[in-house]
Design a protein around this motif. Sequence first.
Motif, PDB file in Angstrom:
ATOM      1  N   GLY A  60      18.163 -22.854 -19.010  1.00 17.62           N
ATOM      2  CA  GLY A  60      18.664 -22.819 -20.382  1.00 17.62           C
ATOM      3  C   GLY A  60      18.048 -21.687 -21.178  1.00 17.62           C
ATOM      4  O   GLY A  60      18.738 -20.982 -21.912  1.00 17.62           O
ATOM      5  N   ALA A  61      16.753 -21.497 -21.016  1.00 19.53           N
ATOM      6  CA  ALA A  61      16.061 -20.421 -21.728  1.00 19.53           C
ATOM      7  C   ALA A  61      16.477 -19.052 -21.185  1.00 19.53           C
ATOM      8  O   ALA A  61      16.705 -18.120 -21.955  1.00 19.53           O
ATOM      9  CB  ALA A  61      14.553 -20.606 -21.622  1.00 19.53           C
ATOM     10  N   LEU A  62      16.584 -18.951 -19.859  1.00 17.53           N
ATOM     11  CA  LEU A  62      16.980 -17.674 -19.255  1.00 17.53           C
ATOM     12  C   LEU A  62      18.384 -17.262 -19.687  1.00 17.53           C
ATOM     13  O   LEU A  62      18.610 -16.129 -20.111  1.00 17.53           O
ATOM     14  CB  LEU A  62      16.909 -17.761 -17.730  1.00 17.53           C
ATOM     15  N   THR A  63      19.324 -18.175 -19.571  1.00 18.85           N
ATOM     16  CA  THR A  63      20.699 -17.817 -19.931  1.00 18.85           C
ATOM     17  C   THR A  63      20.855 -17.674 -21.445  1.00 18.85           C
ATOM     18  O   THR A  63      21.614 -16.819 -21.904  1.00 18.85           O
ATOM     19  CB  THR A  63      21.717 -18.838 -19.389  1.00 18.85           C
ATOM     20  N   GLY A  64      20.134 -18.491 -22.204  1.00 20.01           N
ATOM     21  CA  GLY A  64      20.193 -18.352 -23.662  1.00 20.01           C
ATOM     22  C   GLY A  64      19.692 -16.991 -24.118  1.00 20.01           C
ATOM     23  O   GLY A  64      20.342 -16.317 -24.928  1.00 20.01           O
ATOM     24  N   LEU A  65      18.558 -16.581 -23.575  1.00 21.07           N
ATOM     25  CA  LEU A  65      18.004 -15.272 -23.923  1.00 21.07           C
ATOM     26  C   LEU A  65      18.937 -14.150 -23.479  1.00 21.07           C
ATOM     27  O   LEU A  65      19.219 -13.226 -24.246  1.00 21.07           O
ATOM     28  CB  LEU A  65      16.616 -15.089 -23.293  1.00 21.07           C
ATOM     29  N   ALA A  66      19.439 -14.246 -22.264  1.00 22.09           N
ATOM     30  CA  ALA A  66      20.341 -13.198 -21.756  1.00 22.09           C
ATOM     31  C   ALA A  66      21.610 -13.111 -22.596  1.00 22.09           C
ATOM     32  O   ALA A  66      22.076 -12.015 -22.921  1.00 22.09           O
ATOM     33  CB  ALA A  66      20.678 -13.467 -20.296  1.00 22.09           C
ATOM     34  N   THR A  67      22.166 -14.245 -22.956  1.00 22.21           N
ATOM     35  CA  THR A  67      23.379 -14.259 -23.771  1.00 22.21           C
ATOM     36  C   THR A  67      23.117 -13.658 -25.141  1.00 22.21           C
ATOM     37  O   THR A  67      23.904 -12.856 -25.643  1.00 22.21           O
ATOM     38  CB  THR A  67      23.925 -15.700 -23.907  1.00 22.21           C
ATOM     39  N   LEU A  68      21.986 -14.017 -25.738  1.00 19.20           N
ATOM     40  CA  LEU A  68      21.629 -13.467 -27.041  1.00 19.20           C
ATOM     41  C   LEU A  68      21.511 -11.943 -26.963  1.00 19.20           C
ATOM     42  O   LEU A  68      22.055 -11.221 -27.798  1.00 19.20           O
ATOM     43  CB  LEU A  68      20.306 -14.086 -27.509  1.00 19.20           C
ATOM     44  N   LEU A  69      20.822 -11.464 -25.945  1.00 18.67           N
ATOM     45  CA  LEU A  69      20.635 -10.022 -25.794  1.00 18.67           C
ATOM     46  C   LEU A  69      21.965  -9.314 -25.554  1.00 18.67           C
ATOM     47  O   LEU A  69      22.243  -8.271 -26.147  1.00 18.67           O
ATOM     48  CB  LEU A  69      19.651  -9.740 -24.650  1.00 18.67           C
ATOM     49  N   GLN A  70      22.799  -9.885 -24.682  1.00 17.22           N
ATOM     50  CA  GLN A  70      24.101  -9.290 -24.377  1.00 17.22           C
ATOM     51  C   GLN A  70      24.973  -9.244 -25.632  1.00 17.22           C
ATOM     52  O   GLN A  70      25.623  -8.249 -25.911  1.00 17.22           O
ATOM     53  CB  GLN A  70      24.802 -10.082 -23.270  1.00 17.22           C
ATOM     54  N   THR A  71      24.963 -10.308 -26.391  1.00 14.04           N
ATOM     55  CA  THR A  71      25.780 -10.396 -27.603  1.00 14.04           C
ATOM     56  C   THR A  71      25.402  -9.309 -28.604  1.00 14.04           C
ATOM     57  O   THR A  71      26.235  -8.855 -29.376  1.00 14.04           O
ATOM     58  CB  THR A  71      25.614 -11.786 -28.254  1.00 14.04           C
ATOM     59  N   HIS A  72      24.157  -8.888 -28.554  1.00 14.39           N
ATOM     60  CA  HIS A  72      23.688  -7.865 -29.489  1.00 14.39           C
ATOM     61  C   HIS A  72      23.591  -6.483 -28.843  1.00 14.39           C
ATOM     62  O   HIS A  72      22.821  -5.634 -29.287  1.00 14.39           O
ATOM     63  CB  HIS A  72      22.357  -8.305 -30.105  1.00 14.39           C
TER      64      HIS A  72
END
Length: 102
Positions: A60-72
């Motif tokens: 959850g933390a890995l994908t959440g962080l990756a998604t946040l970074l990708q989105t920005h």
Amino acid sequence: LLVRGEAERAIRELRKALLRDPALVQTLLYLAEAYLAEGQRGEAEESYRRALALEPENLGALTGLATLLQTHGESSAAVDALLLSRDPEDRLALARRARELY
């Protein structure tokens, strides 16, 4: 609280819980979601990273962080975040998630 659109209140309550026990990984993940709902990207990223410091393999933390970074627009950093997992099965799941992001 988040489901009801009360992100600000959720942040207050989650932070109180973390004062009592700063090692609650799931609480950090909820806090990251609440911060995102309030548009507080930096705080959300910090919450994901704190969760990963406690549980480096937390999907959850890995994908959440990756998604946040990708989105920005931080694609390279998003891939780096996905590659933090050391578990081969997790890496496969994360590789699938990376394909979804791109």
